[in-house]
Enzyme design. Structure first.
Site, short mmCIF file in Angstrom:
data_model
loop_
_atom_site.label_atom_id
_atom_site.label_comp_id
_atom_site.label_asym_id
_atom_site.label_seq_id
_atom_site.Cartn_x
_atom_site.Cartn_y
_atom_site.Cartn_z
N SER A 299 6.64 -4.43 -13.16
CA SER A 299 6.47 -3.90 -12.09
C SER A 299 6.28 -4.03 -11.05
O SER A 299 8.10 -4.74 -9.74
CB SER A 299 5.02 -4.11 -12.15
OG SER A 299 4.03 -2.48 -11.62
N LYS A 303 10.29 -5.76 -10.26
CA LYS A 303 11.47 -5.32 -9.02
C LYS A 303 11.67 -6.72 -7.55
O LYS A 303 12.67 -7.06 -8.02
CB LYS A 303 10.68 -4.63 -8.19
CG LYS A 303 9.85 -3.17 -8.13
CD LYS A 303 9.46 -3.16 -7.18
CE LYS A 303 7.42 -2.15 -6.52
NZ LYS A 303 7.77 -1.17 -7.91
N TRP A 390 4.30 7.49 -12.99
CA TRP A 390 4.18 6.74 -10.87
C TRP A 390 5.72 5.88 -11.01
O TRP A 390 5.91 6.34 -9.83
CB TRP A 390 2.73 6.61 -10.90
CG TRP A 390 2.79 5.55 -9.54
CD1 TRP A 390 2.97 4.02 -9.30
CD2 TRP A 390 2.28 5.91 -8.42
NE1 TRP A 390 2.54 3.57 -7.40
CE2 TRP A 390 2.65 5.27 -7.00
CE3 TRP A 390 2.57 7.52 -7.87
CZ2 TRP A 390 2.93 4.74 -5.78
CZ3 TRP A 390 2.81 7.46 -6.79
CH2 TRP A 390 2.48 6.94 -5.45
N HIS A 440 0.77 1.92 -17.96
CA HIS A 440 1.72 0.98 -16.56
C HIS A 440 0.97 -0.32 -17.49
O HIS A 440 0.53 -0.90 -17.03
CB HIS A 440 1.49 0.77 -15.58
CG HIS A 440 2.40 0.06 -14.75
ND1 HIS A 440 3.28 0.47 -14.08
CD2 HIS A 440 1.43 -0.58 -13.45
CE1 HIS A 440 3.55 -0.55 -13.61
NE2 HIS A 440 2.49 -1.14 -12.84
C1 GTR Z 1 2.24 0.34 -7.46
C2 GTR Z 1 2.85 0.41 -6.76
C3 GTR Z 1 4.29 -0.02 -7.68
C4 GTR Z 1 4.14 -0.92 -8.86
C5 GTR Z 1 2.50 -1.42 -8.89
C6 GTR Z 1 2.56 -3.05 -9.54
O1 GTR Z 1 0.75 0.35 -7.16
O2 GTR Z 1 3.03 1.68 -6.18
O3 GTR Z 1 4.96 -0.11 -7.21
O4 GTR Z 1 4.82 -1.93 -7.86
O5 GTR Z 1 1.75 -1.58 -7.69
O6 GTR Z 1 2.65 -3.77 -8.81
O7 GTR Z 1 1.59 -2.53 -10.42
#
Ligand code: GTR
Length: 463
Positions: A299, A303, A390, A440
């Site tokens: 996540s 990045k 997402w 996720h």
């Molecule tokens: C979310 C965000 C994502 C992702 C995620 C995470 O809220 O919008 O870009 O990075 O968090 O890191 O769990």
């Protein structure tokens, strides 16, 4: 750069801070989850220079286009990070040769950045196979909830750093408690990793910068001022200034200016910088094969892993797990999270210039396939989850796919498929990809693929 390593029985000074997390997550509205509403777009070509000239060969990529793209990401997306400090102090604070019931050697190392034992510092937790012979390849990944969260082992130092409040994880008043131990074991199959002959190293990302808009005041970004010539110079100027500040001023005024700078690093830059400092340390640790470090991140930390791997070519393999917007997903698709959305929810993650592209994705001179291309010719793995819309799984696949021409130019294969595979059908050559069933998260299935991928590229038996 000089690294001094020493062993001590105790931790350095501890700064206990108590801040409450501002409500970061506004409820997203008007999110596009409809493939038919993805606008038509043209991706910038990684193999055409900004002056319109095609990149003729591997040499031109290396000497001209790669630095050009790196500079574009620094200028418009993540900001510029400073080079390594002239002196890193690495202090081994604990060793357990009989960890995990005798299966592992566990050690903890604190890394200090100013040449003095002062905060900010980062703690690296390292597990190595017990029957270790010679230096071993290591997976390195940052964690969300503190090193103590990856295993219920009471010997792991409980993080003292700021954390997002979470009752279920035992985080009270923004700090971990004994109840926080082992709360993220599902994401870190340590025993499986060790059985496969790899070590695992992890760092709490909040050690580098607590994850909220004002978090930089407690992190490594506060070590720099806007007047410092940050990019790829040394810490020397900063060190002088910083020692002056020690005797007067709070240091906050100057750093406010630093955050305002259009291409100054954001939090993702700071976390990625920490990963490179871990690599500096690994190069001095004879138990770790620093030439075979696999960087993995989930996540926002996916990045981070991609940005760290793009900048620092010492990482042998880079893995992005569900990294989505600002990670592996193409921004121009405007599917799921968008640049506007991410900059609004997390204004501290990217550089200030990135905000210019809120709702202006087509004006951005890069897209995320070029971030993946910066990792070439090293193996890279992009993973998505079917329910994680997402993060735009198709956009992640397409970014991996569109990085392929660079891999080919450098004599490597790419994904080896043109169409997105079905769920739970991993594909790939030097670029790997899968979309797994579920949401996720990081699962055992994901790790299985990463271990196979590393085995394949390190020539360690048949996956
Ligand atoms: C979310 C965000 C994502 C992702 C995620 C995470 O809220 O919008 O870009 O990075 O968090 O890191 O769990």
């Amino acid at each position: 750069m000089k690294i001094s390593t020493r062993i001590s029985g105790g931790l350095g000074l501890l700064l206990i801070c108590s801040l409450s997390a501002p409500g970061l997550r506004a409820q997203p509205k008007d999110v596009n989850y409809d493939e038919a509403r993805v606008p038509s777009y043209t991706l910038p070509d990684p193999l055409v220079m900004e002056n319109g000239q095609p990149v003729a060969d591997a040499g031109a990529w290396r000497k001209k286009r790669r630095p050009e793209i790196l500079n574009l990401f620094e200028t418009h997306v993540y900001g510029r990070s400073p080079a390594a400090p002239p002196v890193l102090v690495a202090e081994v604070t604990s060793i357990d040769t009989q960890a995990l019931g005798g299966k592992a050697m566990r050690k903890e190392v604190s890394v200090y950045f100013t040449g003095r034992r002062e905060r900010p510092k980062m703690d690296i937790l390292i597990y190595l196979p017990h029957d270790l012979r010679g230096p071993v390849p290591v997976f390195l990944g940052m964690n969300f909830d503190g090193n103590h969260s990856i295993q219920p082992d009471p010997g792991i130092t409980l993080s003292q750093q700021w954390m997002r409040p979470d009752k279920e994880k035992g985080i009270v008043d923004n700090h971990a408690t004994e109840q926080s131990r082992g709360k993220s074991t599902g994401r870190w199959p340590v025993e499986k990793i060790l059985e496969r002959g790899y070590g695992l190293a992890t760092i709490y990302y909040g050690d580098l910068e607590p994850d909220f808009p004002e978090g930089w005041k407690m992190g490594v970004r506060a070590l720099f001022s806007v007047e410092d010539d940050l990019p790829r110079k040394t810490f020397v100027g900063w060190l002088k200034k910083h020692s002056k500040e020690k005797t007067g001023g709070t240091g906050e005024e100057k750093s406010d200016a630093a955050v305002a700078g259009g291409d100054h690093w954001g939090a993702i830059g700071a976390w990625a910088w920490g990963l490179s400092r871990a690599m500096d340390y690994f190069e001095t640790d004879e138990d770790v094969d620093a030439k075979r470090v696999v960087l993995m991140g989930h996540s926002r930390l996916g990045k981070t892993a991609l940005w760290a791997g793009a900048q620092d070519e010492r990482f042998a393999i880079v893995i992005s797990n569900d990294s989505g917007e600002g990670g592996a997903a193409l921004s121009r698709r405007r599917f799921g999270e968008t640049i506007d959305r991410i900059n609004t929810s997390f204004p501290h993650w990217f550089c200030a210039n990135y905000k210019k592209y809120n709702n202006h994705e087509d004006a951005l001179p890069v897209d995320q396939h070029m971030l993946i291309a910066l990792i070439a010719p090293r193996p890279v793995y992009v993973a998505s989850a079917a329910e994680d819309l997402w993060a735009d799984p198709r956009g992640e696949f397409l970014a991996a796919k569109n990085a392929e021409p660079v891999y080919r130019l450098l004599g490597k294969d790419g994904l080896g498929v043109d169409e997105m595979p079905g769920v739970d059908q991993p594909v790939g050559g030097t670029i790997g990809y899968h979309i797994r069933t579920g949401k996720h998260d990081v699962t055992e299935y994901d790790w299985e693929q990463y271990l196979n991928f590393a085995d394949k590229h390190f020539g360690r038996g048949k996956p």
